[in-house]
Motif scaffolding. Structure first.
Motif, PDB file in Angstrom:
ATOM      1  N   GLY A  78      31.419  47.882 -60.422  1.00  0.00           N
ATOM      2  CA  GLY A  78      31.709  46.999 -59.302  1.00  0.00           C
ATOM      3  C   GLY A  78      30.730  47.103 -58.155  1.00  0.00           C
ATOM      4  O   GLY A  78      30.830  46.350 -57.177  1.00  0.00           O
ATOM      5  N   ALA A  79      29.775  48.025 -58.231  1.00  0.00           N
ATOM      6  CA  ALA A  79      28.780  48.140 -57.161  1.00  0.00           C
ATOM      7  C   ALA A  79      27.863  46.925 -57.136  1.00  0.00           C
ATOM      8  O   ALA A  79      27.274  46.606 -56.090  1.00  0.00           O
ATOM      9  N   GLN A  92      26.174  47.068 -53.653  1.00  0.00           N
ATOM     10  CA  GLN A  92      26.456  48.194 -52.765  1.00  0.00           C
ATOM     11  C   GLN A  92      25.636  49.380 -53.250  1.00  0.00           C
ATOM     12  O   GLN A  92      25.742  49.784 -54.409  1.00  0.00           O
ATOM     13  N   GLU A  93      24.838  49.940 -52.350  1.00  0.00           N
ATOM     14  CA  GLU A  93      23.897  50.980 -52.739  1.00  0.00           C
ATOM     15  C   GLU A  93      24.162  52.285 -51.996  1.00  0.00           C
ATOM     16  O   GLU A  93      24.780  52.302 -50.930  1.00  0.00           O
ATOM     17  N   MET A  94      23.675  53.353 -52.574  1.00  0.00           N
ATOM     18  CA  MET A  94      23.619  54.646 -51.910  1.00  0.00           C
ATOM     19  C   MET A  94      22.160  54.965 -51.618  1.00  0.00           C
ATOM     20  O   MET A  94      21.252  54.387 -52.228  1.00  0.00           O
ATOM     21  N   GLN A 153      11.645  58.679 -50.022  1.00  0.00           N
ATOM     22  CA  GLN A 153      12.700  58.752 -49.011  1.00  0.00           C
ATOM     23  C   GLN A 153      13.503  57.451 -48.911  1.00  0.00           C
ATOM     24  O   GLN A 153      14.624  57.452 -48.407  1.00  0.00           O
ATOM     25  N   ASP A 154      12.928  56.353 -49.394  1.00  0.00           N
ATOM     26  CA  ASP A 154      13.656  55.074 -49.353  1.00  0.00           C
ATOM     27  C   ASP A 154      14.365  54.776 -50.683  1.00  0.00           C
ATOM     28  O   ASP A 154      14.770  53.643 -50.948  1.00  0.00           O
ATOM     29  N   PHE A 155      14.546  55.796 -51.492  1.00  0.00           N
ATOM     30  CA  PHE A 155      15.211  55.654 -52.790  1.00  0.00           C
ATOM     31  C   PHE A 155      16.655  55.188 -52.597  1.00  0.00           C
ATOM     32  O   PHE A 155      17.402  55.722 -51.782  1.00  0.00           O
ATOM     33  N   THR A 156      17.051  54.153 -53.333  1.00  0.00           N
ATOM     34  CA  THR A 156      18.441  53.692 -53.339  1.00  0.00           C
ATOM     35  C   THR A 156      18.909  53.549 -54.786  1.00  0.00           C
ATOM     36  O   THR A 156      18.103  53.342 -55.700  1.00  0.00           O
ATOM     37  N   PHE A 157      20.215  53.639 -54.988  1.00  0.00           N
ATOM     38  CA  PHE A 157      20.778  53.562 -56.336  1.00  0.00           C
ATOM     39  C   PHE A 157      22.199  53.033 -56.229  1.00  0.00           C
ATOM     40  O   PHE A 157      22.838  53.087 -55.170  1.00  0.00           O
ATOM     41  N   ASN A 158      22.706  52.505 -57.353  1.00  0.00           N
ATOM     42  CA  ASN A 158      24.012  51.850 -57.359  1.00  0.00           C
ATOM     43  C   ASN A 158      25.139  52.744 -57.858  1.00  0.00           C
ATOM     44  O   ASN A 158      26.300  52.554 -57.494  1.00  0.00           O
ATOM     45  N   LYS A 159      24.803  53.704 -58.702  1.00  0.00           N
ATOM     46  CA  LYS A 159      25.843  54.541 -59.294  1.00  0.00           C
ATOM     47  C   LYS A 159      25.260  55.872 -59.716  1.00  0.00           C
ATOM     48  O   LYS A 159      24.047  55.971 -59.978  1.00  0.00           O
ATOM     49  N   VAL A 160      26.113  56.876 -59.772  1.00  0.00           N
ATOM     50  CA  VAL A 160      25.735  58.207 -60.239  1.00  0.00           C
ATOM     51  C   VAL A 160      26.651  58.578 -61.395  1.00  0.00           C
ATOM     52  O   VAL A 160      27.842  58.243 -61.380  1.00  0.00           O
ATOM     53  N   SER A 161      26.111  59.255 -62.394  1.00  0.00           N
ATOM     54  CA  SER A 161      26.940  59.781 -63.478  1.00  0.00           C
ATOM     55  C   SER A 161      26.636  61.254 -63.708  1.00  0.00           C
ATOM     56  O   SER A 161      25.464  61.650 -63.790  1.00  0.00           O
ATOM     57  N   ILE A 196      31.837  61.821 -65.218  1.00  0.00           N
ATOM     58  CA  ILE A 196      32.316  61.482 -63.878  1.00  0.00           C
ATOM     59  C   ILE A 196      31.353  60.460 -63.295  1.00  0.00           C
ATOM     60  O   ILE A 196      30.133  60.666 -63.339  1.00  0.00           O
ATOM     61  N   GLU A 197      31.885  59.373 -62.760  1.00  0.00           N
ATOM     62  CA  GLU A 197      31.046  58.318 -62.187  1.00  0.00           C
ATOM     63  C   GLU A 197      31.345  58.175 -60.701  1.00  0.00           C
ATOM     64  O   GLU A 197      32.513  58.199 -60.292  1.00  0.00           O
ATOM     65  N   ILE A 198      30.295  58.037 -59.911  1.00  0.00           N
ATOM     66  CA  ILE A 198      30.429  57.978 -58.455  1.00  0.00           C
ATOM     67  C   ILE A 198      29.721  56.744 -57.915  1.00  0.00           C
ATOM     68  O   ILE A 198      28.578  56.457 -58.286  1.00  0.00           O
ATOM     69  N   ASN A 199      30.427  56.023 -57.050  1.00  0.00           N
ATOM     70  CA  ASN A 199      29.881  54.850 -56.360  1.00  0.00           C
ATOM     71  C   ASN A 199      30.070  54.995 -54.854  1.00  0.00           C
ATOM     72  O   ASN A 199      30.822  55.848 -54.391  1.00  0.00           O
ATOM     73  N   ALA A 200      29.401  54.121 -54.121  1.00  0.00           N
ATOM     74  CA  ALA A 200      29.654  54.041 -52.684  1.00  0.00           C
ATOM     75  C   ALA A 200      31.116  53.697 -52.448  1.00  0.00           C
ATOM     76  O   ALA A 200      31.745  53.019 -53.270  1.00  0.00           O
ATOM     77  N   ILE A 201      31.668  54.153 -51.349  1.00  0.00           N
ATOM     78  CA  ILE A 201      33.065  53.893 -51.048  1.00  0.00           C
ATOM     79  C   ILE A 201      33.312  52.382 -50.999  1.00  0.00           C
ATOM     80  O   ILE A 201      32.521  51.626 -50.425  1.00  0.00           O
ATOM     81  N   GLY A 202      34.361  51.953 -51.656  1.00  0.00           N
ATOM     82  CA  GLY A 202      34.673  50.521 -51.693  1.00  0.00           C
ATOM     83  C   GLY A 202      34.067  49.785 -52.865  1.00  0.00           C
ATOM     84  O   GLY A 202      34.436  48.642 -53.140  1.00  0.00           O
TER      85      GLY A 202
END
Length: 278
Positions: A78-79, A92-94, A153-161, A196-202
Motif C-alpha cells: 500500500g505504500a 509513501q517513502e522512507m 544521503q538522499d536515499f528513499t525507499f518504499n518498504k523494508v523486509s 517482517i515487513e515495514i512501511n511508513a506509518i499510514g
C-alpha cells in the motif's frame, strides 16, 4: 455471515497475491482466471494488492488480461498505488534517517534486511538467506548488494523486509525484540513466519485501496477484498469493505471476515465470486 452481492453493489475487488490469488505453486488457477476475467469484463475493477513491487505483480495482471493506464495495482503493502503502465498515483517513502533506524533494528537479531524501491532491492548483507533471494526472484527484481558508504544521503525507499530461512528463528527473535516505539513509528506486519515487513506509518493495503477508490469515485461499500495474512489486516479492519478470508487465512483475518471461502489451492477466490457476485 453472507450478504447479497451483485454487480451494481460491487465496483472494485482488491485481491492479495501470495496465499490468496496464487496457488502454492505460484500461479493463477484456470478457474480463478476465468472468473476474474468475467468479473473484469462486467466493468468491475480487479486490483491486485500485494507486498510485492509492480515488477512482481505485472505477470499475474497480464495473465488476467489487465493492462494499461486504466488498470491499477496496490503494491509495497500500500505504500505505492500504480497504474499497470507504471504511472505512480501515490507513493509513501522512507528516508535516510529511517534507513539508519532499520540498521539499528537489524542488530536485534541475525535476520537479513533489504530495502525495496520501485527500481530494485538494496541490501548491505553479504551473506544472503535463501528467502531473500527467493523474494527477489519471485518479484523479477534486481538485488543490489552495497556497502553503507555507497548509500547516498538522499536515499528513499518504499518498504523494508527482514527475512530468514524457514528453518531459522531469527525473524521470531526480532519480532519479540522490536520495541514499542517501532510499532508507533512505522506500519509493521508479520507477513509470514520468516518475514517482517515495514512501511511508513499510514502506508497499508487498506489505505492504498481507499485512496484508489476515492480517485475512481467508488464508495468503500462498493469494494470487496480478499486476503489471508497479517499484511492484509488493514483491508480487513475497514468497516465498509466486504471482506472475504481465504480458507488458509490466519485466524485474525477469518475473525474479521464477512465470508470465509475455500483455500488458495482450491479456487477460493473463484468460489466466493461465483457465490457472492456473479
Amino acid at each position: 455471515m453472507e450478504k447479497g452481492m451483485n454487480f451494481m453493489a460491487i465496483k472494485m475487488i482488491g485481491v492479495d497475491l501470495d496465499g490468496t490469488l496464487l496457488t502454492s505453486g505460484n500461479y493463477i488457477s484456470t478457474e480463478t482466471r476465468k472468473v476474474l476475467q468475467e468479473v473484469s469484463n462486467q466493468g468491475i475493477k480487479v486490483v491486485l494488492a500485494s507486498g510485492r513491487p509492480l515488477s512482481g505483480v505485472k505477470e499475474f495482471a497480464d495473465d488476467l488480461g489487465l493492462k494499461g493506464p486504466d488498470q491499477y495495482a496496490v503494491v509495497f503493502n500500500g505504500a505505492v498505488v500504480q497504474a499497470l503502465d507504471g504511472k505512480v498515483l501515490m507513493s509513501q517513502e522512507m528516508d535516510y534517517q529511517d534507513f539508519t533506524t532499520m540498521l539499528r533494528m537489524q542488530r536485534l537479531s541475525h535476520a537479513n534486511l533489504h530495502f525495496e524501491t520501485t527500481e530494485c532491492f538494496w541490501t548491505l548483507d553479504r551473506n544472503l538467506c535463501v528467502q531473500m533471494q527467493i523474494n527477489a526472484a519471485f518479484t523479477n527484481n534486481e538485488l543490489r548488494v552495497r556497502d553503507k558508504k555507497e548509500i547516498p544521503q538522499d536515499f528513499t525507499f518504499n518498504k523494508v523486509s527482514f527475512t530468514c530461512d524457514r528453518a531459522s528463528d531469527e525473524v521470531e527473535k526480532l519480532w519479540q525484540a522490536l520495541p514499542d516505539w517501532a510499532f508507533q513509528s512505522y506500519d509493521i506486519v508479520r507477513s509470514l513466519d520468516n518475514c517482517i515487513e515495514i512501511n511508513a506509518i499510514g502506508a497499508s493495503k487498506g489505505n492504498g485501496l481507499m485512496n484508489l477508490a476515492e480517485r475512481l469515485k467508488i464508495r468503500p461499500k462498493e469494494v470487496m477484498i480478499f486476503g489471508d495474512q497479517g499484511n492484509d489486516m488493514s483491508m480487513f479492519n475497514n468497516p465498509d469493505f466486504y471482506k472475504v478470508a481465504m480458507g488458509n487465512a490466519i485466524e485474525d483475518i477469518k475473525a474479521r471476515a464477512d465470508y470465509v471461502t475455500d483455500d488458495n489451492d482450491h479456487n477460493g477466490v473463484a468460489k466466493a465470486l461465483k457465490k457472492l457476485v456473479l
